[in-house]
Design a protein around this motif. Structure first.
Motif, mmCIF file in Angstrom:
data_model
loop_
_atom_site.group_PDB
_atom_site.id
_atom_site.type_symbol
_atom_site.label_atom_id
_atom_site.label_comp_id
_atom_site.label_asym_id
_atom_site.label_seq_id
_atom_site.Cartn_x
_atom_site.Cartn_y
_atom_site.Cartn_z
ATOM 1 N N PRO A 34 0.580 -1.007 0.302
ATOM 2 C CA PRO A 34 -0.387 0.236 -0.324
ATOM 3 C C PRO A 34 1.169 1.217 -0.289
ATOM 4 O O PRO A 34 1.710 1.147 0.629
ATOM 5 C CB PRO A 34 -0.554 0.177 1.266
ATOM 6 C CG PRO A 34 -0.562 -1.380 1.928
ATOM 7 C CD PRO A 34 0.376 -1.612 1.293
ATOM 8 N N PHE A 35 0.095 2.001 -0.356
ATOM 9 C CA PHE A 35 1.010 4.012 -0.416
ATOM 10 C C PHE A 35 2.362 3.104 -1.153
ATOM 11 O O PHE A 35 3.213 3.887 -1.193
ATOM 12 C CB PHE A 35 1.569 4.484 0.468
ATOM 13 C CG PHE A 35 0.459 3.679 1.744
ATOM 14 C CD1 PHE A 35 -1.287 4.504 1.330
ATOM 15 C CD2 PHE A 35 0.175 3.320 2.453
ATOM 16 C CE1 PHE A 35 -2.614 4.503 1.972
ATOM 17 C CE2 PHE A 35 -1.487 2.965 3.489
ATOM 18 C CZ PHE A 35 -2.932 4.183 2.609
ATOM 19 N N SER A 36 2.803 2.962 -2.534
ATOM 20 C CA SER A 36 3.697 2.358 -3.111
ATOM 21 C C SER A 36 4.296 3.704 -4.418
ATOM 22 O O SER A 36 3.377 4.252 -4.660
ATOM 23 C CB SER A 36 3.356 1.268 -4.467
ATOM 24 O OG SER A 36 4.617 1.009 -4.590
ATOM 25 N N ARG A 44 3.742 6.618 -9.119
ATOM 26 C CA ARG A 44 4.080 7.929 -10.422
ATOM 27 C C ARG A 44 3.499 6.534 -11.335
ATOM 28 O O ARG A 44 2.955 7.942 -12.368
ATOM 29 C CB ARG A 44 5.289 7.100 -10.251
ATOM 30 C CG ARG A 44 6.112 8.340 -8.760
ATOM 31 C CD ARG A 44 7.752 7.970 -8.941
ATOM 32 N NE ARG A 44 8.152 8.657 -10.621
ATOM 33 C CZ ARG A 44 8.975 9.795 -10.575
ATOM 34 N NH1 ARG A 44 8.383 10.925 -9.607
ATOM 35 N NH2 ARG A 44 9.424 10.069 -11.767
ATOM 36 N N ARG A 45 3.288 4.987 -11.099
ATOM 37 C CA ARG A 45 3.158 5.389 -12.474
ATOM 38 C C ARG A 45 1.315 5.270 -13.140
ATOM 39 O O ARG A 45 1.280 5.498 -14.147
ATOM 40 C CB ARG A 45 2.767 3.661 -12.479
ATOM 41 C CG ARG A 45 4.298 3.079 -12.288
ATOM 42 C CD ARG A 45 4.321 1.282 -11.631
ATOM 43 N NE ARG A 45 5.225 0.181 -12.414
ATOM 44 C CZ ARG A 45 5.349 -0.188 -11.799
ATOM 45 N NH1 ARG A 45 4.612 -1.623 -11.289
ATOM 46 N NH2 ARG A 45 7.001 -0.647 -11.977
ATOM 47 N N LEU A 46 0.437 5.363 -12.053
ATOM 48 C CA LEU A 46 -0.855 5.736 -12.161
ATOM 49 C C LEU A 46 -0.965 7.740 -13.204
ATOM 50 O O LEU A 46 -1.506 7.650 -13.545
ATOM 51 C CB LEU A 46 -1.740 5.739 -11.317
ATOM 52 C CG LEU A 46 -1.642 4.287 -10.406
ATOM 53 C CD1 LEU A 46 -2.543 4.235 -9.291
ATOM 54 C CD2 LEU A 46 -2.609 3.993 -10.931
ATOM 55 N N ARG A 99 0.591 7.453 -16.727
ATOM 56 C CA ARG A 99 -0.521 7.134 -17.289
ATOM 57 C C ARG A 99 -1.683 8.283 -17.556
ATOM 58 O O ARG A 99 -1.489 8.095 -18.326
ATOM 59 C CB ARG A 99 -1.414 5.219 -16.525
ATOM 60 C CG ARG A 99 -2.532 4.948 -17.177
ATOM 61 C CD ARG A 99 -2.811 4.394 -16.329
ATOM 62 N NE ARG A 99 -3.772 4.628 -15.595
ATOM 63 C CZ ARG A 99 -4.850 3.773 -14.621
ATOM 64 N NH1 ARG A 99 -4.706 2.709 -14.374
ATOM 65 N NH2 ARG A 99 -5.367 4.998 -13.816
ATOM 66 N N ASP A 100 -1.888 8.108 -16.774
ATOM 67 C CA ASP A 100 -3.405 9.275 -16.647
ATOM 68 C C ASP A 100 -3.165 10.379 -17.345
ATOM 69 O O ASP A 100 -3.882 10.887 -18.192
ATOM 70 C CB ASP A 100 -3.945 9.776 -15.416
ATOM 71 C CG ASP A 100 -3.855 8.604 -14.360
ATOM 72 O OD1 ASP A 100 -4.805 7.447 -15.207
ATOM 73 O OD2 ASP A 100 -4.800 8.474 -13.060
ATOM 74 N N HIS A 101 -1.560 10.624 -17.289
ATOM 75 C CA HIS A 101 -1.451 12.193 -17.777
ATOM 76 C C HIS A 101 -1.382 12.307 -19.795
ATOM 77 O O HIS A 101 -1.941 13.262 -20.186
ATOM 78 C CB HIS A 101 0.153 13.038 -17.214
ATOM 79 C CG HIS A 101 0.397 13.983 -18.083
ATOM 80 N ND1 HIS A 101 -0.267 15.169 -17.826
ATOM 81 C CD2 HIS A 101 1.186 14.273 -19.225
ATOM 82 C CE1 HIS A 101 -0.211 16.452 -18.176
ATOM 83 N NE2 HIS A 101 0.955 15.623 -19.478
ATOM 84 N N ILE A 126 9.906 9.848 -18.790
ATOM 85 C CA ILE A 126 8.693 9.542 -17.660
ATOM 86 C C ILE A 126 8.872 10.707 -16.536
ATOM 87 O O ILE A 126 7.655 10.548 -16.277
ATOM 88 C CB ILE A 126 9.046 7.584 -17.396
ATOM 89 C CG1 ILE A 126 8.700 7.686 -18.674
ATOM 90 C CG2 ILE A 126 7.630 7.983 -15.851
ATOM 91 C CD1 ILE A 126 9.231 5.459 -18.077
ATOM 92 N N ASN A 127 10.160 10.338 -15.947
ATOM 93 C CA ASN A 127 9.944 11.738 -14.803
ATOM 94 C C ASN A 127 9.754 12.592 -14.691
ATOM 95 O O ASN A 127 8.929 13.207 -14.295
ATOM 96 C CB ASN A 127 11.719 11.656 -14.154
ATOM 97 C CG ASN A 127 12.409 10.392 -13.420
ATOM 98 O OD1 ASN A 127 10.852 9.898 -13.065
ATOM 99 N ND2 ASN A 127 13.366 10.337 -13.830
#
Length: 167
Positions: free
Chosen positions: A106-108, A113-115, A118-120, A157-158
């Motif tokens: 949890p809370f990784s 960051r992946r979410l 992806r959302d952007h 990505i960063n």
């Protein structure tokens, strides 16, 4: 043996493949699962990608990851270890499309960051197109070196994650 780095056009079947894989993961991991998220390029409609469905499974706690790992291995996944040194454990299974599953505590931060990334990309066609062009260039540069291909995407990505965080 090296495996080819292949970037292909978006496949409309990827969301359905994720849905089927997600159901299978719930049956394997049960109540230890908090959430299952389709991440990576196959989760962005229209984006060219390697034909591999990336899935983050958020587990109820770090203590549930061991049992989850054993369940994945027993079902045919191969462990790739703690790839990010942050409690996220990676597993792969050869199939068509391929499967890469990450068990996340949890809370990784890696998962969050992946979410964000992806959302952007889902919201910005311009950014998704720039990412697709980068991926194609890198696949041509590193046709049999997945680690270098992945590492070369890190700066982009960063930058996208930081841009998205600024709003």
């Amino acid at each position: 043996m090296p495996t080819p780095v292949e970037v292909v056009a978006y496949d409309d079947a990827w969301p359905q493949a994720f849905a089927a894989m997600s159901k299978h993961l719930v049956s394997l991991l049960g109540l230890a699962v908090i959430a299952i998220d389709h991440i990576g390029s196959t989760a962005v409609p229209g984006l060219a990608a390697k034909p591999v469905i990336d899935i983050d499974v958020t587990m109820r706690g770090a203590e549930t990851i061991g049992a989850g790992s054993a369940a994945l291995i027993a079902s045919g996944f191969v462990s790739r270890g703690n790839r990010y040194d942050d409690g996220v454990w990676a597993f792969v299974r050869q199939s068509s499309p391929g499967q890469r599953v990450y068990l996340c505590p949890p809370f990784s931060d890696t998962h969050q960051r992946r979410l964000i990334f992806r959302d952007h990309l889902r919201q910005s066609r311009e950014m998704a197109d720039a990412y697709a062009a980068l991926k194609r260039r890198l696949a041509a540069t590193f046709p049999f070196d997945g680690d270098s291909y992945t590492a070369a995407k890190t700066q982009f990505i960063n930058e996208v994650v930081e841009l998205a965080k600024r709003g």
